[in-house]
Scaffold this motif. Structure first.
Motif, PDB file in Angstrom:
ATOM      1  N   LEU A  32      26.567 -12.651  82.125  1.00  0.00           N
ATOM      2  CA  LEU A  32      26.389 -13.982  81.831  1.00  0.00           C
ATOM      3  C   LEU A  32      26.704 -15.032  82.926  1.00  0.00           C
ATOM      4  O   LEU A  32      26.228 -16.109  83.453  1.00  0.00           O
TER       5      LEU A  32
ATOM      6  N   GLY B  55      25.114 -21.386  78.664  1.00  0.00           N
ATOM      7  CA  GLY B  55      25.417 -20.030  79.306  1.00  0.00           C
ATOM      8  C   GLY B  55      26.661 -19.898  79.993  1.00  0.00           C
ATOM      9  O   GLY B  55      27.158 -19.010  79.851  1.00  0.00           O
TER      10      GLY B  55
ATOM     11  N   PHE C  59      24.471 -17.479  84.966  1.00  0.00           N
ATOM     12  CA  PHE C  59      24.420 -18.940  84.620  1.00  0.00           C
ATOM     13  C   PHE C  59      25.456 -19.756  85.380  1.00  0.00           C
ATOM     14  O   PHE C  59      25.144 -20.998  85.462  1.00  0.00           O
TER      15      PHE C  59
END
Length: 466
Positions: A178, A8, A182
């Motif tokens: 994202l 990720g 992450f």
């Protein structure tokens, strides 16, 4: 779960790299449409690309340093947001000069993404997987470069010029989501442990880099009085910058890092090799149209070979780096580039398009391997607290290579044709210009090979037991 987090994080950084590279190539294809839409000259509309490039070149090192001080994840999120908002402002611009201003702002966001992606991947990915991660980033950069003209042309034809900027908005939002989810949080540091930001050094560096970028881009490679003055300003600025950094309590760039031979050589090699890659982009269209008599559509198809090969070779190249080690992989990449640069001018024009595509593919695949290896070697050689500024220096070396390649290699090509007007030159004259250009390119790659070998010898002596 850890594997998912790494993937990720890499996905968010890859999208950041894609956006920054797409920002240059997708705008270039829209220049004729923008000139018509705003009733502007081609010279004026060129600033849509130039403003973006200048922002990145001038600010990438300073932003890398800010990331080291303020937190790289935090600053990357700001950069993605800035790029996304600026993309929206570009699409809404009512006149050319506001569009250029928005593009300059977009360049600041791109500089942030370029400066911090490699620094963040160094902290998010295990060392034994660093080569593969760098290969993925190289692939995304190549995809952005190759996708830009095709995607830009499609969007302009069907949705108008605003679409080439609006397309960045959903991708930017996805990249930010994202990254928020992450990327690991920045480590908190006590204020007493934080160094200050070197404002004088930053101002000197920005002005020096702006002077160099303008010297290389104004006048299309000719060294007129303005260009020479700007180059003198650059040299003077470099002296001032070294003095300021020696005397600063918390310098923007700690000059002691250049004592690391592998890192210093890696930065110089990156600039040399990127100069060669830029030569293929500058000389290619003239050779294909003037010597091989291809039409515009065929030229575009042939020119897409390079970025396509880079995109396909990026991930395998990264895996090779993990298996071979950075030095052997880097050397193999440079040898491949040298082979292609020697074959290309040696083949007669009768070989036609295949005689251009095959050596170009070899050069580009070699570059993909070199880039993955060199980036990995440089980022592994530095302390964690300096990753931002060194990542910025890597980005700067590539950008300076692109700028220098466009100007200097273009001038070498023009000189080799021995023609006052390249557009009127005979096919054999254009072929001669191409041969000289790639002879110079081969020389630059040889210099890079020698630098790599010397830095390896020096580093071995330094770590050898007394």
């Amino acid at each position: 779960m850890k594997s998912i987090s790494i993937r990720g994080a890499l996905a968010s950084l890859s999208l950041s790299m894609l956006l920054s590279s797409l920002g240059t190539s997708i705008a270039s294809v829209g220049l004729p449409t923008l000139a018509e839409a705003f009733s502007a000259s081609f010279q004026a509309v060129q600033w849509v690309v130039l403003a973006y490039l200048l922002s990145i070149t001038a600010l990438i090192v300073s932003i890398g340093r800010l990331g080291d001080l303020l937190g790289r994840r935090r600053l990357l999120l700001i950069g993605i947001a800035l790029f996304t908002v600026a993309s929206l402002l570009c699409a809404l611009a009512p006149n050319l000069w506001l569009l250029i201003a928005a593009r300059a702002l977009q360049g600041v966001g791109a500089a942030t993404m370029m400066a911090l992606t490699m620094a963040l991947v160094s902290g998010a990915v295990p060392k034994e997987k660093m080569g593969s991660a760098m290969g993925v980033l190289g692939t995304m950069s190549a995809i952005g470069t190759s996708l830009g003209p095709t995607l830009g042309g499609f969007l302009i034809a069907n949705l108008g010029w605003q679409a080439i900027f609006l397309v960045n908005v959903p991708v930017g939002v996805l990249a930010m989501g994202l990254a928020l989810y992450f990327l690991p949080s920045d480590r908190s540091e006590k204020k007493a442990d934080r160094a200050g930001f070197d404002v004088p050094g930053t101002l000197v560096l920005v002005l020096m880099l702006l002077a160099y970028a303008l010297a290389m881009t104004l006048g299309r490679g000719t060294l007129g009085p303005l260009n020479m003055t700007l180059l003198l300003v650059t040299v003077f600025g470099l002296g001032v910058f070294v003095f300021v950094e020696h005397t600063a309590e918390s310098p923007l760039v700690r000059l002691t890092i250049f004592r690391n031979s592998q890192m210093s050589a890696g930065l110089v090699m990156s600039m040399l090799v990127t100069t060669v890659v830029m030569a293929t982009m500058v000389v290619g269209p003239f050779y294909l149209t003037g010597a091989l008599a291809l039409d515009a559509a065929s030229v575009g198809l042939v020119m897409s070979t390079g970025p396509l090969v880079a995109a396909l070779a990026g991930v395998p190249a990264g895996r090779w780096v993990d298996r071979l080690g950075t030095y052997r992989a880097s050397t193999t990449g440079l040898i491949a580039m040298l082979t292609g640069a020697c074959i290309l001018p040696a083949l007669p024009m009768t070989f036609g398009v295949p005689g251009y595509i095959v050596p170009l593919a070899v050069i580009t695949a070699g570059y993909a391997l070199f880039q993955a290896a060199n980036n990995t070697a440089v980022m592994l050689e530095i302390e964690a607290r300096q990753r931002g500024v060194v990542s910025g220096l890597l980005g700067l070396s590539r950008n300076l290579g692109l700028i220098t390649g466009a100007s200097v290699m273009g001038a070498v090509f023009a000189f080799g044709t021995a023609s006052g007007d390249i557009l009127q030159a005979q096919p054999e004259a254009i072929a001669q210009g191409m041969r000289l250009t790639f002879a110079v390119a081969a020389g630059l790659i040889l210099v890079a090979l020698v630098l790599g070998a010397i830095s390896k010898i020096v580093s071995r002596r330094l770590i050898a037991p007394c």
